[in-house]
Design a protein around this motif. Structure first.
Motif, PDB file in Angstrom:
ATOM      1  N   PRO A 144      23.897  42.635  40.617  1.00 33.26           N
ATOM      2  CA  PRO A 144      25.225  43.119  41.008  1.00 33.26           C
ATOM      3  C   PRO A 144      25.174  44.260  42.029  1.00 33.26           C
ATOM      4  CG  PRO A 144      25.117  42.795  38.637  1.00 33.26           C
ATOM      5  CD  PRO A 144      23.714  42.634  39.161  1.00 33.26           C
ATOM      6  N   THR A 194      31.327  36.638  34.654  1.00 32.16           N
ATOM      7  CA  THR A 194      31.815  37.252  35.889  1.00 32.16           C
ATOM      8  C   THR A 194      32.488  36.206  36.777  1.00 32.16           C
ATOM      9  OG1 THR A 194      30.047  38.899  35.801  1.00 32.16           O
ATOM     10  CG2 THR A 194      31.150  38.585  37.914  1.00 32.16           C
ATOM     11  N   GLY A 195      33.718  36.508  37.195  1.00 30.13           N
ATOM     12  CA  GLY A 195      34.451  35.611  38.069  1.00 30.13           C
ATOM     13  C   GLY A 195      34.917  34.341  37.407  1.00 30.13           C
ATOM     14  N   ASP A 208      40.917  44.636  33.556  1.00 29.51           N
ATOM     15  CA  ASP A 208      40.430  45.698  34.430  1.00 29.51           C
ATOM     16  C   ASP A 208      41.621  46.282  35.178  1.00 29.51           C
ATOM     17  OD1 ASP A 208      41.020  44.033  36.659  1.00 29.51           O
ATOM     18  OD2 ASP A 208      39.038  43.120  36.557  1.00 29.51           O
ATOM     19  N   ASP A 223      36.010  50.940  37.002  1.00 28.15           N
ATOM     20  CA  ASP A 223      36.343  49.675  37.648  1.00 28.15           C
ATOM     21  C   ASP A 223      35.675  49.504  39.009  1.00 28.15           C
ATOM     22  OD1 ASP A 223      37.909  48.059  35.995  1.00 28.15           O
ATOM     23  OD2 ASP A 223      39.690  49.278  36.350  1.00 28.15           O
ATOM     24  N   SER A 232      32.645  48.661  39.765  1.00 25.20           N
ATOM     25  CA  SER A 232      31.486  47.764  39.805  1.00 25.20           C
ATOM     26  C   SER A 232      31.823  46.481  39.063  1.00 25.20           C
ATOM     27  CB  SER A 232      30.262  48.423  39.162  1.00 25.20           C
ATOM     28  OG  SER A 232      30.487  48.649  37.782  1.00 25.20           O
ATOM     29  N   ASP A 233      31.043  45.421  39.350  1.00 22.46           N
ATOM     30  CA  ASP A 233      31.278  44.147  38.680  1.00 22.46           C
ATOM     31  C   ASP A 233      31.107  44.279  37.174  1.00 22.46           C
ATOM     32  OD1 ASP A 233      31.814  42.872  41.041  1.00 22.46           O
ATOM     33  OD2 ASP A 233      29.778  42.096  41.324  1.00 22.46           O
ATOM     34  N   TRP A 234      30.029  44.998  36.742  1.00 24.40           N
ATOM     35  CA  TRP A 234      29.786  45.100  35.308  1.00 24.40           C
ATOM     36  C   TRP A 234      30.873  45.932  34.630  1.00 24.40           C
ATOM     37  CZ3 TRP A 234      29.340  49.620  32.729  1.00 24.40           C
ATOM     38  CH2 TRP A 234      28.971  50.773  33.453  1.00 24.40           C
ATOM     39  N   ARG A 255      34.083  46.152  35.544  1.00 28.16           N
ATOM     40  CA  ARG A 255      35.270  45.310  35.404  1.00 28.16           C
ATOM     41  C   ARG A 255      35.070  44.263  34.321  1.00 28.16           C
ATOM     42  NH1 ARG A 255      35.164  46.429  40.959  1.00 28.16           N
ATOM     43  NH2 ARG A 255      33.854  44.636  41.447  1.00 28.16           N
ATOM     44  N   LYS A 256      33.848  43.734  34.198  1.00 31.51           N
ATOM     45  CA  LYS A 256      33.566  42.749  33.148  1.00 31.51           C
ATOM     46  C   LYS A 256      33.736  43.363  31.756  1.00 31.51           C
ATOM     47  CE  LYS A 256      29.973  39.530  31.531  1.00 31.51           C
ATOM     48  NZ  LYS A 256      29.954  39.952  30.127  1.00 31.51           N
TER      49      LYS A 256
END
Length: 519
Positions: free
Chosen positions: A255, A414-415, A451, A502, A504-506, A508-509
């Motif tokens: 990420p 993710t996504g 998120d 919020d 970073s991807d992790w 938000r996950k």
């Protein structure tokens, strides 16, 4: 003949691989002698033969035939052979503890024999004087080798510290092992986490996930950049083929879009890594939560001021961002009866106690009262603003205060709207609890959170839809009738209770989740 029809219908299924002598030709004959099938014995599980014939691969019920040939197994003195290969973290402590717990529960005796540094065997006996009824052979390697052994038909069960990768999944399907991502092929045995560890006397207490990624990418090389002494950072990781090391690359460095540094000390055992780090005041490593030893774990932080430490609760709920479920992967072939009984035992409440006593995080649901969630509430107050007004926080507190949160939570890939691996396991666990009446006369409220990306009202609607989708998935997984004695509710508070930053991807996950609350 009934047995021949069964064989033809079962031709798409497979059994455990033949063990002992090399596979040889056999002839299976019906009891009246009118029908014979000849071929190469591929496996026998104590009940069914698997034979490679001119008609293809057939599975034949042993009770309806007689067997002739040098490879014919004994029906009366059959010894079930089960081979497990993969993660040393799971093989050294967790699985042996479960094998012993299974034997104790069933009144069996166990005997352990070490074959070499990488192999040991547990044999199960009715009494110490009896011949073994089953042998569990362990190949202590790493996750990569575990999947390789499975694909080579040299193992029945993979012990993995990561999910199966696309290439491994495709190869398994190509060789007839089925889809290893299906619910009955992949199961979460216990929970673990990837934890950054340092020596006890290292002054650094916290590290952001962004900085942790930069450290292992070789971009931060001195402790002074992290608030520590002016000294070079020594990096430690498990061996490259281990699931833990691959998890670091996939979930921490990936990420952040940074490569792994080259100058890293590698360790074949997570316990060895922890000891090496504990002895070096300038070292940092990423170890298994269950095997930190005398090393000290660092708390993870984010630029917005949030912090999360690895604890049993934060790992169970996946609030800790670097959770690492411990998997067992099974091919689409029939295992011996005692192996199937052992796998059923691993889901039991008795097994969860064994898992916890072995130092790992079990999957049994626990209740967390509102009073024990101060950090979460502090985060909510810190981030309140125009998008999340005080009135919404007051509504959330008024709704949740009379209740307690179950550690059974649900997060998503993710996504994607697909629940992640741990959450898919939680869906089945909660459905089983509903079937067995664990929550009869109680109320379960599925609460959705999001998120902070996008408008707050839209996020609340999305959070509610996720809560409804998880509720439906749980109820659909209930094999008996819908539990009328359990009241089911839905709530959503969108971005009102963030767990992480919020940015970073992790993060938000972690924030996109569905929790379960009970009055």
């Amino acid at each position: 003949m009934t047995w021949l029809r069964a064989a033809a219908l079962a031709a798409l299924s497979v059994l455990a691989p033949a063990t002992g002598a090399h596979a040889q030709d056999i002839t299976l004959s019906s009891r009246d002698g009118k029908v014979e099938i000849s071929g190469t014995l591929l496996g026998f599980d104590g009940e069914f033969y698997r034979v490679d014939t001119k008609f293809g691969e057939l599975t034949v019920d042993g009770s309806g035939v007689t067997c002739d040939g040098p490879a014919c197994p004994s029906l009366t003195d059959f010894v079930a052979e089960i081979t497990l290969s993969g993660s040393s973290t799971m093989a050294e402590v967790l699985l042996p503890a479960l094998v012993e717990g299974f034997a104790l529960r069933n009144g069996l005796q166990t005997h352990r024999e070490t074959l070499d540094q990488a192999h040991f065997v547990y044999s199960l006996h009715q009494t110490r004087r009896d011949a073994p009824m089953a042998r569990f052979t362990f190949h202590v390697t790493n996750t990569d080798e575990g999947f390789a052994d499975l694909l080579a038909n040299e193992a029945d069960i993979v012990m993995a510290l990561r999910e199966i990768r696309p290439g491994e999944r495709e190869r398994a399907q190509e060789v007839g092992m089925g889809d290893l991502t299906e619910a009955n092929r992949a199961r979460v045995l216990a929970l673990d986490a990837m934890v950054p560890v340092v020596a006890p006397d290292n002054p650094v207490q916290r590290i952001s996930t962004a900085d942790l990624a930069r450290v292992f990418a070789g971009e931060i090389t001195n402790w002074s950049d992290l608030g520590g002494p002016d000294a070079p950072i020594a990096l430690h990781l498990p061996t490259a083929g281990s699931g833990l090391a691959q998890g670091v690359e996939d979930r921490l460095l990936g990420p952040a879009r940074v490569p792994l540094a080259e100058a890293i000390s590698r360790h074949t055992r997570s316990s060895q890594l922890a000891r090496a780090v504990a002895a070096d005041p300038f070292a940092i490593g990423i170890a298994s939560f269950a095997e930190t030893g005398t090393a000290r774990a660092l708390t993870l932080t984010g630029p917005c001021g949030f912090s999360l430490a690895a604890t049993r609760w934060t790992i169970k709920t996946e609030d800790y961002p670097l959770t690492s479920p411990m998997f067992l992967y099974l091919p689409a072939r029939r295992l011996p009866k005692i192996a199937r009984e052992f796998l059923a035992y691993t889901n039991s409440s008795a097994a969860q106690i064994v898992i916890r006593r072995a130092g790992f995080v079990d999957q049994s649901a626990e209740l967390i009262r509102m009073g024990a969630q101060g950090d979460r509430l502090a985060n909510a107050i810190t981030t309140a603003g125009e998008e999340t007004p005080v009135e919404e926080l007051q509504r959330m507190i008024a709704t949740l205060s009379p209740m307690a949160r179950l550690t059974t939570s649900f997060r998503f890939e993710t996504g994607s709207s697909r629940p992640d691996a741990q959450s898919r396991s939680n869906i089945l666990s909660l459905a089983h609890a509903l079937e067995t009446g664990a929550y009869d006369a109680r109320k379960l409220v599925f609460v959705g959170f999001s998120d902070g990306e996008g408008p707050a009202q839209g996020n609340t609607r999305i959070a509610r839809k996720r809560a409804e989708a998880v509720r439906d998935a749980v109820l659909n997984a209930v094999e008996t009738a819908h539990p009328k004695s359990v009241e089911i509710g839905i709530e959503a508070f969108g971005e009102a209770l963030p767990m992480a930053c919020d940015d970073s991807d992790w993060g938000r996950k972690v924030n996109r989740r569905v929790e379960v609350w009970m009055p």
